[in-house]
Design a protein around this motif. Structure first.
Motif, PDB file in Angstrom:
ATOM      1  N   UNK A  19       2.615  -3.183 -12.303  1.00 25.75           N
ATOM      2  CA  UNK A  19       1.146  -3.118 -12.273  1.00 25.75           C
ATOM      3  C   UNK A  19       0.692  -1.781 -12.898  1.00 25.75           C
ATOM      4  N   UNK A  20       1.361  -0.694 -12.508  1.00 25.87           N
ATOM      5  CA  UNK A  20       0.984   0.642 -13.001  1.00 25.87           C
ATOM      6  C   UNK A  20       1.220   0.728 -14.508  1.00 25.87           C
ATOM      7  N   UNK A  21       2.328   0.167 -14.973  1.00 25.99           N
ATOM      8  CA  UNK A  21       2.596   0.217 -16.432  1.00 25.99           C
ATOM      9  C   UNK A  21       1.538  -0.567 -17.196  1.00 25.99           C
ATOM     10  N   UNK A  22       1.135  -1.715 -16.645  1.00 27.63           N
ATOM     11  CA  UNK A  22       0.121  -2.545 -17.324  1.00 27.63           C
ATOM     12  C   UNK A  22      -1.230  -1.849 -17.377  1.00 27.63           C
ATOM     13  N   UNK A  23      -1.520  -1.036 -16.378  1.00 23.80           N
ATOM     14  CA  UNK A  23      -2.850  -0.410 -16.305  1.00 23.80           C
ATOM     15  C   UNK A  23      -2.971   0.842 -17.167  1.00 23.80           C
ATOM     16  N   UNK A  24      -1.816   1.299 -17.681  1.00 20.54           N
ATOM     17  CA  UNK A  24      -1.852   2.521 -18.492  1.00 20.54           C
ATOM     18  C   UNK A  24      -2.555   2.253 -19.822  1.00 20.54           C
ATOM     19  N   UNK A  25      -3.454   3.191 -20.195  1.00 17.36           N
ATOM     20  CA  UNK A  25      -4.182   3.032 -21.457  1.00 17.36           C
ATOM     21  C   UNK A  25      -3.487   3.804 -22.575  1.00 17.36           C
ATOM     22  N   UNK A  26      -3.875   3.495 -23.814  1.00 21.15           N
ATOM     23  CA  UNK A  26      -3.279   4.149 -24.988  1.00 21.15           C
ATOM     24  C   UNK A  26      -3.724   5.600 -25.120  1.00 21.15           C
ATOM     25  N   UNK A  51       0.844  -1.212   0.000  1.00 19.58           N
ATOM     26  CA  UNK A  51       0.000   0.000   0.000  1.00 19.58           C
ATOM     27  C   UNK A  51       0.873   1.254   0.000  1.00 19.58           C
ATOM     28  N   UNK A  52       2.033   1.177   0.649  1.00 20.74           N
ATOM     29  CA  UNK A  52       2.953   2.336   0.639  1.00 20.74           C
ATOM     30  C   UNK A  52       3.387   2.619  -0.801  1.00 20.74           C
ATOM     31  N   UNK A  53       3.718   1.548  -1.535  1.00 19.25           N
ATOM     32  CA  UNK A  53       4.163   1.721  -2.931  1.00 19.25           C
ATOM     33  C   UNK A  53       3.010   2.240  -3.784  1.00 19.25           C
ATOM     34  N   UNK A  54       1.861   1.578  -3.664  1.00 20.07           N
ATOM     35  CA  UNK A  54       0.718   1.954  -4.531  1.00 20.07           C
ATOM     36  C   UNK A  54       0.252   3.371  -4.252  1.00 20.07           C
ATOM     37  N   UNK A  55       0.142   3.721  -2.969  1.00 23.35           N
ATOM     38  CA  UNK A  55      -0.370   5.064  -2.635  1.00 23.35           C
ATOM     39  C   UNK A  55       0.584   6.131  -3.171  1.00 23.35           C
ATOM     40  N   UNK A  56       1.888   5.925  -2.990  1.00 25.27           N
ATOM     41  CA  UNK A  56       2.850   6.920  -3.492  1.00 25.27           C
ATOM     42  C   UNK A  56       2.810   7.021  -5.012  1.00 25.27           C
ATOM     43  N   UNK A  57       2.715   5.890  -5.679  1.00 28.59           N
ATOM     44  CA  UNK A  57       2.728   5.906  -7.144  1.00 28.59           C
ATOM     45  C   UNK A  57       1.453   6.489  -7.747  1.00 28.59           C
ATOM     46  N   UNK A  58       0.302   6.230  -7.084  1.00 27.79           N
ATOM     47  CA  UNK A  58      -0.985   6.527  -7.726  1.00 27.79           C
ATOM     48  C   UNK A  58      -1.712   7.762  -7.240  1.00 27.79           C
ATOM     49  N   UNK A  59      -1.504   8.173  -5.973  1.00 30.67           N
ATOM     50  CA  UNK A  59      -2.346   9.269  -5.475  1.00 30.67           C
ATOM     51  C   UNK A  59      -2.049  10.547  -6.251  1.00 30.67           C
TER      52      UNK A  59
END
Ligand SMILES: C[S@@+](CC[C@H](N)C(=O)[O-])C[C@H]1O[C@@H](n2cnc3c(N)ncnc32)[C@H](O)[C@@H]1O
Length: 384
Positions: free
Chosen positions: A242-249, A45-53
């Motif tokens: 995970x973040x790279x995979x979720x990126x859309x075109x 959650x520390x990684x995800x929150x920092x990357x995504x918020x």
């Protein structure tokens, strides 16, 4: 994995946006207070929150807290907190303090007492007499609010608004976190045209493009807790993949950013390239009065000049008057305007459907929202 109590700090007015972002990230267990959203998660959650918020300022790890009214008690109870779980033998641990409406109000003394107590605590657990503090940093904050002390460690390092794409700033740039908040509070979605006719250094169009493409805003920067052994590198790698995979075109409908000042347009283009969204935005040098569109539905989100200094007031009012002429014909569009000028609605000659108090740095502003009709067949909802 541990169950950690984490805090996403936010500018006043954006807490609900941060809360929604956290829910969408998979962390619905939250407490929302002024300037902060407390949530529970594991190390990932520390990684995800920092990357995504997008709209939060920082992600803090809560070490503990207790009610406190005197220094002996502060010293004794601080020692009891589990500091060695986080701070290694060579860890650097600067202590920052703040105190609001509390008996212990002299922050330098609070900081000194807390630092000493943590050293005493680590001496016992690490079985050392001295600490060189020449390793990785664990910035500690003690915040006392109405005699309740809270101890946190900053996991972010540089504030989350530092995405890495904006090296240059115009005369009155908007924080990236605020710009993202403005977009998330609107009814915009990538199927609708978005225009920012006062784009300055490009912050609103760039943040919107990243939202439209589902691009994690922290993907191109690093975070302090990447250096901590407690948050394994594997987890950071997993969260980034995970973040790279979720990126859309690319966006089908490009966002439009325009500004009267050609040098700002060039700066915006540079920032959009650095953010990896240059193909999603068209920047133009243009006066707001030249704004024209053939599209029936769309969204304008902007941050026009406020006229904060004496004398600038009148020129800001003239711009709001021009905005009334430019946006008047766009009856089916939605319009969102952030300004601190109290006479905005008068000069714009129209009362907003909704208003929200927000801060642009230290400047108290209002986010005026004019909601156009929903396009036929569209189940439109604000992103937040
Ligand atoms: C508060 S700044 C916008 C800051 C921007 N949101 C950012 O993040 O950098 C206002 C911008 O409006 C532009 N501006 C002023 N008058 C204008 C006009 N009549 N038409 C278009 N742009 C104008 C200025 O050049 C300035 O860049």
């Amino acid at each position: 994995m541990a169950r950690l109590e984490l805090i996403a700090t936010a500018a006043f007015g954006l807490e609900a946006v941060v809360s929604r972002e956290l829910t969408e990230l998979g962390y619905p267990d939250q407490t929302v207070e002024d300037g902060r959203v407390t949530f529970w998660g594991d190390e990932l959650a520390i990684c995800r929150a920092n990357l995504w918020l997008r709209s939060a300022d920082r992600v803090l790890l809560r070490v503990g807290g207790f009610p406190v009214t005197d220094f002996d008690q502060l010293f004794a109870q601080t020692q009891e907190l589990p500091w060695s779980q986080w701070i290694p033998v060579d860890g650097k641990f600067p202590v920052e303090g703040k105190s609001v409406r509390s008996a212990l109000h002299h922050t330098p003394s609070v900081q000194r007492a807390v630092k000493k107590a943590i050293v005493e605590s680590l001496k016992k657990t690490h079985q050392r007499h001295r600490f060189q503090e020449d390793g990785v940093e664990y910035p500690i904050e003690i915040s006392i609010l109405r005699d309740l002390a809270t101890f946190t460690i900053d996991t972010s390092g540089a504030g989350l608004h530092k995405r890495g794409y904006r090296q240059l700033v115009g005369p009155a740039p908007l924080r990236e976190t605020t710009a993202a908040g403005l977009v998330l509070l609107s009814y915009w979605n990538p199927d609708r045209q978005l225009i920012d006719p006062f784009c300055g250094s490009g912050t609103i169009p760039i943040e919107a493009a990243m939202i439209g493409r589902n691009r994690a805003p922290g993907l191109d920067r690093d975070f302090l807790s990447e250096q901590w052994s407690q948050v394994p590198r594997e987890l950071w790698k997993q969260a980034r993949e995970e973040a790279r995979d979720l990126q859309r075109g690319r966006l089908v409908l490009p966002i439009i950013g325009s500004d009267l000042d050609g040098s700002m347009v060039k700066m915006s283009e540079k920032h959009a390239r650095a953010a990896g969204v240059a193909g999603d935005i068209q920047f133009r040098e243009m006066d707001v009065l030249e704004l024209k569109t053939a599209r029936e539905y769309g969204v304008v989100i902007c941050n026009p000049p406020y006229g904060e200094r004496l004398g600038d007031h009148e020129s800001a009012e003239a711009i709001y008057d021009d905005m009334a002429d430019a946006f008047g014909p766009l009856k089916t569009w939605s319009l969102y305007v952030l300004t601190s000028h109290p006479g905005f609605e008068r000069c714009f000659r129209c009362q907003a459907d909704r208003r929200r108090k927000l801060y642009n740095g230290r400047i108290e502003c209002t986010y005026y929202q004019y909601l156009g009709p929903r396009p036929p067949g569209v189940e439109s909802q604000p992103l937040i």
